[in-house]
Design a protein around this motif. Structure first.
Motif, short mmCIF file in Angstrom:
data_model
loop_
_atom_site.label_atom_id
_atom_site.label_comp_id
_atom_site.label_asym_id
_atom_site.label_seq_id
_atom_site.Cartn_x
_atom_site.Cartn_y
_atom_site.Cartn_z
N ARG A 1 0.83 -1.21 0.00
CA ARG A 1 0.00 0.00 0.00
C ARG A 1 0.87 1.26 0.00
O ARG A 1 0.54 2.25 -0.67
N ALA A 2 1.97 1.22 0.74
CA ALA A 2 2.85 2.38 0.78
C ALA A 2 3.52 2.61 -0.57
O ALA A 2 3.63 3.76 -1.04
N LEU A 3 3.98 1.55 -1.21
CA LEU A 3 4.59 1.67 -2.54
C LEU A 3 3.57 2.17 -3.55
O LEU A 3 3.87 3.03 -4.39
N ALA A 4 2.35 1.63 -3.48
CA ALA A 4 1.30 2.06 -4.41
C ALA A 4 0.96 3.53 -4.23
O ALA A 4 0.52 4.19 -5.18
N ALA A 5 1.18 4.04 -3.01
CA ALA A 5 0.93 5.45 -2.73
C ALA A 5 2.11 6.33 -3.11
O ALA A 5 2.09 7.55 -2.87
N GLY A 6 3.16 5.71 -3.67
CA GLY A 6 4.30 6.49 -4.14
C GLY A 6 5.34 6.79 -3.08
O GLY A 6 6.13 7.73 -3.24
N ARG A 7 5.38 6.02 -2.01
CA ARG A 7 6.32 6.26 -0.93
C ARG A 7 7.47 5.25 -0.98
O ARG A 7 7.26 4.06 -1.25
N HIS A 8 8.66 5.70 -0.69
CA HIS A 8 9.79 4.80 -0.46
C HIS A 8 9.52 4.05 0.84
O HIS A 8 8.92 4.60 1.78
N VAL A 9 9.99 2.79 0.92
CA VAL A 9 9.62 1.94 2.05
C VAL A 9 10.84 1.26 2.66
O VAL A 9 11.65 0.64 1.96
N LEU A 10 10.95 1.38 3.98
CA LEU A 10 11.82 0.53 4.79
C LEU A 10 10.91 -0.33 5.63
O LEU A 10 10.14 0.18 6.45
N VAL A 11 10.94 -1.64 5.42
CA VAL A 11 10.05 -2.55 6.13
C VAL A 11 10.87 -3.55 6.92
O VAL A 11 11.83 -4.13 6.42
N GLU A 12 10.49 -3.71 8.18
CA GLU A 12 11.24 -4.61 9.04
C GLU A 12 11.22 -6.04 8.52
O GLU A 12 10.35 -6.43 7.74
N LYS A 13 12.16 -6.82 8.99
CA LYS A 13 12.32 -8.20 8.52
C LYS A 13 11.26 -9.11 9.14
O LYS A 13 10.85 -8.89 10.28
N PRO A 14 10.86 -10.13 8.37
CA PRO A 14 10.99 -10.21 6.92
C PRO A 14 9.90 -9.37 6.27
O PRO A 14 8.81 -9.22 6.83
N PRO A 15 10.16 -8.81 5.08
CA PRO A 15 9.18 -7.94 4.44
C PRO A 15 7.95 -8.67 3.92
O PRO A 15 6.94 -8.04 3.60
N ALA A 16 8.04 -9.99 3.82
CA ALA A 16 6.92 -10.80 3.37
C ALA A 16 7.14 -12.21 3.89
O ALA A 16 8.23 -12.56 4.34
N MET A 17 6.09 -13.03 3.83
CA MET A 17 6.18 -14.39 4.36
C MET A 17 6.25 -15.44 3.27
O MET A 17 6.48 -16.61 3.56
N ARG A 18 6.06 -15.02 2.02
CA ARG A 18 6.10 -15.97 0.90
C ARG A 18 6.83 -15.33 -0.27
O ARG A 18 6.83 -14.11 -0.44
N GLY A 19 7.40 -16.19 -1.11
CA GLY A 19 8.13 -15.70 -2.26
C GLY A 19 7.27 -14.89 -3.21
O GLY A 19 7.70 -13.86 -3.74
N VAL A 20 6.02 -15.31 -3.43
CA VAL A 20 5.15 -14.59 -4.35
C VAL A 20 4.85 -13.19 -3.83
O VAL A 20 4.68 -12.24 -4.61
N GLU A 21 4.80 -13.04 -2.51
CA GLU A 21 4.53 -11.73 -1.91
C GLU A 21 5.71 -10.78 -2.10
O GLU A 21 5.54 -9.61 -2.46
N ILE A 22 6.92 -11.26 -1.83
CA ILE A 22 8.09 -10.39 -1.97
C ILE A 22 8.32 -10.05 -3.44
O ILE A 22 8.74 -8.92 -3.77
N ASP A 23 8.03 -10.97 -4.35
CA ASP A 23 8.18 -10.68 -5.77
C ASP A 23 7.23 -9.56 -6.19
O ASP A 23 7.58 -8.70 -7.01
N GLU A 24 6.03 -9.55 -5.61
CA GLU A 24 5.07 -8.49 -5.90
C GLU A 24 5.60 -7.14 -5.42
O GLU A 24 5.51 -6.13 -6.13
#
Length: 320
Positions: A78-101
């Motif tokens: 949602r933050a990326l879609a809103a045009g914001r740079h993102v620092l997200v704590e580890k892990p940024p996603a729980m599945r490979g398909v999510e991080i690829d998105e």
């Protein structure tokens, strides 16, 4: 300017660093008591209870996400879609398909997606990488990590997800390869369904191997990484106050003429001076530099994806 979402466990540390740097502009949390507490500490920061309100703040260049792990992917997207740079704590996603998105969205919008792998900014870990890249150790043969303690025992995430992601990020950073094989075995001794002891094995295309021992059930608190090369070996021990990195001029030398045994070569022990800069401050500064257009933001995102994919492989193995 930066907004921090999540003021529970780790968010306050991020807020402190960005405030010290002079770029903290907004804070967001659903808990009114946390908002009130940190609002008093950072009176110049705007306060939000809703993440969408935070995203609507036009004064923000970047969003820092330090909320519970299951929310990371959705909030980062949602933050990326809103045009914001993102620092997200580890892990940024729980599945490979999510991080690829997330990586794809960041690339499409030319935005920074930086996972909060703190140890990658530790001066001691940077020294390990420097030694490897300079071929000081010779060919790297194996890496193994020990991350153990008696507690804190968590009930909502196992030792692999709580502890292992730290060492996994370091191993992949040092070797710069995706594992061909990643297997894990563990047991849930204290909380049903939550492994508190986990052993992991990774094999890489180059033939290098790695091992991680992760545990909340151990008499010693250990935060150690060992890299074994053909010429030298090096240990990063984060529990040491002054001897963070130790280089050993030790290696197998040649076969002895009798018994078929190997003779070993043992030389100097070297303790390089390691900066005492706070790793979190270095991480926050690096994020701001990425936002400014410095460094390779695409590589930072891809490296984060590499960790999530390996973590998924280990999780699938652990659940068999």
């Amino acid at each position: 300017m930066i907004g921090v979402a999540g003021l529970g466990h780790w968010g306050p540390n991020l807020a402190r660093n960005f405030d010290d740097i002079g770029v903290l502009s907004a804070l967001c949390d659903v808990d009114p008591e946390l908002r009130e507490h940190f609002g008093r500490r950072y009176p110049n920061a705007r306060l939000y209870a809703d993440f969408d309100e935070l995203l609507a703040d036009d004064g923000l260049d970047g969003i820092v996400i330090a909320t519970p792990v299951p929310t990371h992917h959705e909030l980062a997207q949602r933050a990326l879609a809103a045009g914001r740079h993102v620092l997200v704590e580890k892990p940024p996603a729980m599945r490979g398909v999510e991080i690829d998105e997330l990586v794809a969205t960041a690339a499409e919008r030319d935005l920074t997606l930086m996972p909060g792998h703190l140890l990658l900014y530790h001066p001691g870990v940077r020294k390990l990488k420097e030694l490897i890249d300079a071929d000081e150790l010779g060919d790297v043969l194996c890496v193994y990590g020990n991350r153990q303690n008696l507690g804190i025992v968590r009930t909502n995430e196992n030792a692999l997800w709580s502890l292992g992601v730290h060492d996994l990020s370091v191993i992949l950073y040092l070797l710069d390869e995706d594992p061909q094989v990643a297997t894990a075995q563990g047991r849930d001794f204290l909380t049903p369904g939550v492994e508190d002891v986990v052993f992991c094995f990774l094999r890489f295309p180059s033939g290098k191997i790695a091992h991680m021992h992760l545990s909340w059930l151990d008499p010693h608190k250990m935060r150690r990484m060992t890299v074994v090369g053909r010429e030298k070996m090096v240990v990063f021990d984060d529990m040491e106050l002054e001897r963070k990195v130790t280089v050993y001029e030790k290696s197998p030398w040649k076969r002895a003429e009798t018994y078929g045994e190997w003779m070993t070569r043992s030389g100097d022990i070297w303790i390089p001076k390691i900066s005492t800069d706070e790793p979190l401050r270095l991480e926050c500064t690096y994020f701001l530099e990425l936002v400014e257009g410095k460094h390779d933001k695409a590589k930072v995102a891809r490296d984060g994806a590499r960790v999530v994919r390996a973590l998924e492989m280990l999780t699938n193995s652990l659940n068999v």
